[in-house]
Design a protein around this motif. Structure first.
Motif, PDB file in Angstrom:
ATOM      1  N   LYS A 286     -52.606  24.164 -12.756  1.00 13.62           N
ATOM      2  CA  LYS A 286     -51.606  24.661 -13.439  1.00 13.62           C
ATOM      3  C   LYS A 286     -50.831  23.906 -14.563  1.00 13.62           C
ATOM      4  N   VAL A 346     -55.694  30.687 -11.360  1.00 12.70           N
ATOM      5  CA  VAL A 346     -54.588  30.440 -11.987  1.00 12.70           C
ATOM      6  C   VAL A 346     -54.570  31.160 -13.239  1.00 12.70           C
ATOM      7  N   ASP A 350     -52.157  34.702 -15.184  1.00 15.51           N
ATOM      8  CA  ASP A 350     -51.153  34.402 -15.808  1.00 15.51           C
ATOM      9  C   ASP A 350     -51.149  35.244 -17.066  1.00 15.51           C
TER      10      ASP A 350
END
Ligand code: SDX
Length: 428
Positions: A286, A346, A350
């Protein structure tokens, strides 16, 4: 009946013939634009510009489709072999068994290099990048095959094609062996193309090299997936250099240099280096993705994004499946694969990546497999080259067969100084 688009500017009106595609984007033929309007087009990176009409490879970036001569990449990856795909790309049709056997025999008889080429490798420092060595090796290959240089003689073009495909595994393996200081092996006629390549790379005079069928199958698939990709940076380079009637060897050598860049084929090396660095520094995914999104960082998520694919890269999907199976079979730790899977998860959730349609490309997972097979990171792009060579040859030959062929020479829009006189030194 030709369909036309109308171009109008000031007192000029020009009909632009529409070039119809069998699949994908049609085109506006602007070959009369300069002579009729006195102006040119501007398209940085050729994002909107087709350089040619081609029958070899079709990509639909929105649907994640890739086909070689109309055959879906998923079917070829599952059912074909690399040399069968090489023949398909170059000659346009799937070969009969006799034709394929002849092709394999002809290639196999051209895997051994002139003995003096070994000296070329000894000129390079151990730490030389394999792509620099490979580029030099391809240029040198032309010097040792001087009766295959005439680009207008179909027989010499065929011979050069076979010589290049046959020599590539040996050239690539020698670049690896030279970098690790191990003795060079000789290709064996009783082995397949990929078996030979693996033995040339990992075999030593001390013992027989044990061929693992699972690894051979994985490399057959990987080379098929890399075999062509329409007018990408390195293929366009091969076509452009070939357009000057430079030899096929010089054109392929130029393609290697274009492919070596980290934004292109060099990305597979950059992905592994990125993952290793994240592991060493203990950076969580992240945090890294946040760094990528911050333009000031100048950091890109290597192995992500593509000029054409705005949906998944079908090659990445296939390779990802192989990576998991192979890494677990190799007994190697899967921490880097687990990191890559987490990074993908991730990123794909996003908004930065979703809005820009950035997905894993062919280079995101390949390095994990290559590393598990024992190749060093700086060698990964040489493996990409081995796969891509038949596509370059097919595209080079298609360009030479084009009746409208011209030397590639783009124009520019000059925005520099207008005319001014020379200033003597004492007046500056
Ligand atoms: C290959 O062309 C081919 O077919 C190539 C290839 C082949 O088989 O021959 O498929 C092989 O080269 C695959 C690509 C390998 N390269 C990488 O993985 C390097 C990382 N990717 C990027 O450098 C980039 O995605 C490219 C070079 C692949 C594509 O560049 P484009 O088409 O010029 O896209 P762009 O740079 O204009 O990006 C559009 C936006 C930009 O953001 P904004 O300016 O709109 O805010 O997306 C961003 C970019 O900053 N972006 C990325 C990104 N890729 C694009 N942001 C973070 N990480 C990335 N990887």
């Amino acid at each position: 009946m030709t369909d036309n688009a109308t171009f109008k500017h000031e007192d000029v009106e020009l009909q632009l013939p529409v070039v119809k595609a069998s699949n994908g984007n049609d085109g506006y033929n602007i070959s009369q634009l300069l002579s009729k309007t006195g102006n040119v087009t501007l398209d940085p990176g050729f994002v909107n510009t087709a350089s040619c009409e081609s029958t070899i490879t079709f990509i639909d970036g929105n649907e994640g489709i890739l086909r070689y001569r109309g055959y879906p990449i998923e079917q070829l990856a599952e059912k074909s072999t690399f040399l069968e795909v090489a023949h398909l790309l170059i000659h346009g049709e799937l070969p009969t068994q006799d034709v394929l056997d002849t092709f394999k025999y002809d290639v196999s008889n051209r895997m051994m290099l002139d003995e003096r080429m070994r000296e070329l490798y000894r000129c390079f420092p151990r730490g030389a990048h394999p792509m620099q060595v490979l580029s030099a090796g391809l240029s040198a290959l032309g010097s040792f095959n001087r009766r295959t240089l005439d680009v207008h003689d179909p027989e010499q073009v065929n011979e050069a094609s076979l010589r290049l495909i046959g020599s590539m595994p040996t050239l690539a393996a020698y670049a690896y062996k030279s970098s690790v200081g191990e003795p060079f092996q000789y290709p064996q006629k009783n082995l397949s193309y990929v078996e030979n390549y693996l033995r040339l790379s990992f075999g030593t005079p001390q013992e027989d090299y044990e061929i693992d069928p699972a690894v051979v199958n994985a490399f057959e698939t990987l080379f098929i997936l890399h075999a062509d990709h329409e007018q990408n940076c390195s293929t366009s380079t091969v076509r452009m250099v070939g357009s000057s009637d430079a030899t096929m060897y010089a054109s392929m050598s130029a393609g290697v240099n274009a492919l070596s860049g980290p934004l292109h084929g060099g990305a597979n090396q950059a992905v592994l280096e990125m993952l290793v660095k994240l592991r060493e520094e203990g950076v969580d995914m992240k945090t890294y993705v946040a760094q990528v999104k911050d333009k000031k960082s100048g950091v890109k998520l290597m192995g992500f994004g593509h000029r054409v694919y705005k949906n998944h890269d079908p090659r990445a999907t296939i390779i990802k499946g192989h990576a998991d199976k192979l890494l677990r079979a190799s007994g190697k730790s899967n921490d880097l694969l687990d990191m890559a899977l987490e990074l993908e998860e991730v990123a794909l959730n996003d908004e930065y990546f979703i809005s820009r349609k950035l997905y894993p490309n062919v280079d995101f997972y390949t390095g994990l497999i290559y590393e598990a097979m024992g190749f060093p990171a700086n060698y990964f792009t040489a493996l990409f080259t081995l796969g891509r060579l038949p596509g370059w040859i097919a595209q080079w030959r298609e360009d030479h067969a084009d009746p409208t062929r011209k030397i590639s020479r783009p124009r520019q829009i000059y925005v520099g100084e207008t005319e001014r006189d020379y200033v003597p030194m004492d007046k500056r």
